[in-house]
Design a protein around this motif. Structure first.
Motif, short mmCIF file in Angstrom:
data_model
loop_
_atom_site.label_atom_id
_atom_site.label_comp_id
_atom_site.label_asym_id
_atom_site.label_seq_id
_atom_site.Cartn_x
_atom_site.Cartn_y
_atom_site.Cartn_z
N LEU A 116 47.41 27.25 39.97
CA LEU A 116 47.02 27.93 38.74
C LEU A 116 46.43 29.30 39.07
CD1 LEU A 116 46.54 27.54 35.66
CD2 LEU A 116 44.31 26.58 36.27
N SER A 117 46.77 30.32 38.27
CA SER A 117 46.18 31.66 38.40
C SER A 117 45.40 31.98 37.15
CB SER A 117 47.26 32.72 38.62
OG SER A 117 47.83 32.61 39.89
N THR A 118 44.14 32.39 37.34
CA THR A 118 43.25 32.71 36.22
C THR A 118 42.47 33.98 36.52
OG1 THR A 118 41.39 31.45 37.09
CG2 THR A 118 42.94 30.25 35.66
N LYS A 151 43.83 31.85 31.72
CA LYS A 151 45.09 31.72 32.44
C LYS A 151 46.01 32.91 32.20
CE LYS A 151 44.85 26.74 31.94
NZ LYS A 151 45.35 25.59 31.19
N PHE A 152 46.77 33.22 33.25
CA PHE A 152 47.77 34.27 33.18
C PHE A 152 48.92 33.86 32.27
CE2 PHE A 152 45.65 35.71 36.86
CZ PHE A 152 46.12 36.96 37.23
N GLU A 197 42.39 38.37 27.86
CA GLU A 197 41.49 37.23 27.68
C GLU A 197 40.13 37.67 27.13
OE1 GLU A 197 41.70 33.97 27.81
OE2 GLU A 197 43.71 33.70 28.64
N ALA A 198 39.60 38.78 27.64
CA ALA A 198 38.31 39.27 27.15
C ALA A 198 38.40 39.62 25.67
CB ALA A 198 37.84 40.47 27.96
N LEU A 199 39.48 40.29 25.28
CA LEU A 199 39.67 40.65 23.87
C LEU A 199 39.78 39.39 23.00
CD1 LEU A 199 40.05 42.84 21.71
CD2 LEU A 199 42.50 42.80 22.24
N GLU A 200 40.57 38.40 23.44
CA GLU A 200 40.75 37.17 22.67
C GLU A 200 39.45 36.39 22.53
OE1 GLU A 200 45.40 36.35 24.02
OE2 GLU A 200 43.86 34.91 24.60
N GLU A 201 38.66 36.33 23.60
CA GLU A 201 37.46 35.50 23.59
C GLU A 201 36.22 36.20 23.02
OE1 GLU A 201 36.84 33.83 27.50
OE2 GLU A 201 38.67 32.61 27.35
#
Length: 156
Positions: free
Chosen positions: A2-4, A38-39, A52-56
């Motif tokens: 997994l890549s995160t 996750k990518f 991810e930062a924008l979504e969260e």
């Protein structure tokens, strides 16, 4: 594997921390972590952490600083490469997160929160401001059993 990504957004001596309390089946349940995830196919680490930062959080990161690669090995969870960032330059208005509660926490208080054992190691490395690093963390269950920094074993 997994890549995160994981990002510690910083403002006024605080990190924006996510208290993971909203999802039922969450390996990070009740832990405090930075933001990330996750990518998606074809994303670079920088693209993933910004999305991810924008979504969260509702925040748009500008020039996040790529600080390290953390390799997690676990007997319980999928092995993972986590690309670690810090960000001091951002715009936007903080929004609610569907994964937990967001809170600005003074940096000196962060390590007093319920964290994964290995998080203490990379938070120290972030605070020291050193060069890009590679950190390997091996867990048995929820217990950190070994750690290596740039290929050299270190104490927990």
């Amino acid at each position: 594997m997994l890549s995160t990504t994981l990002c510690y957004i910083e403002q006024n001596g605080c990190y924006l921390m996510l208290h993971r309390v909203k999802k039922k089946r969450d390996l990070n349940h009740d832990k405090w972590i930075g933001v990330g995830g996750k990518f998606k196919d074809g994303e670079s680490p920088e693209e993933c952490v910004c999305r991810e930062a924008l979504e969260e959080t509702g925040l748009t990161l500008h020039r996040p600083e790529y600080r390290g690669l953390v390799t997690f090995v676990s007997d319980r969870w999928e092995n993972e490469h986590m690309h670690l960032f810090v960000a001091k330059d951002f715009t936007g208005t903080l929004t609610d997160c569907d994964e937990g509660t967001l809170e600005w926490v003074p940096k000196e208080q962060v390590r007093k929160l319920p964290l994964w054992e290995g998080d203490h190691i990379f938070l120290r490395l972030l605070d020291e401001g050193g060069p890009f690093f590679s950190l390997k963390l091996v867990y048995r269950g929820d217990t950190l059993v070994s750690a290596a920094l740039n290929g050299e074993p270190i104490g927990n």
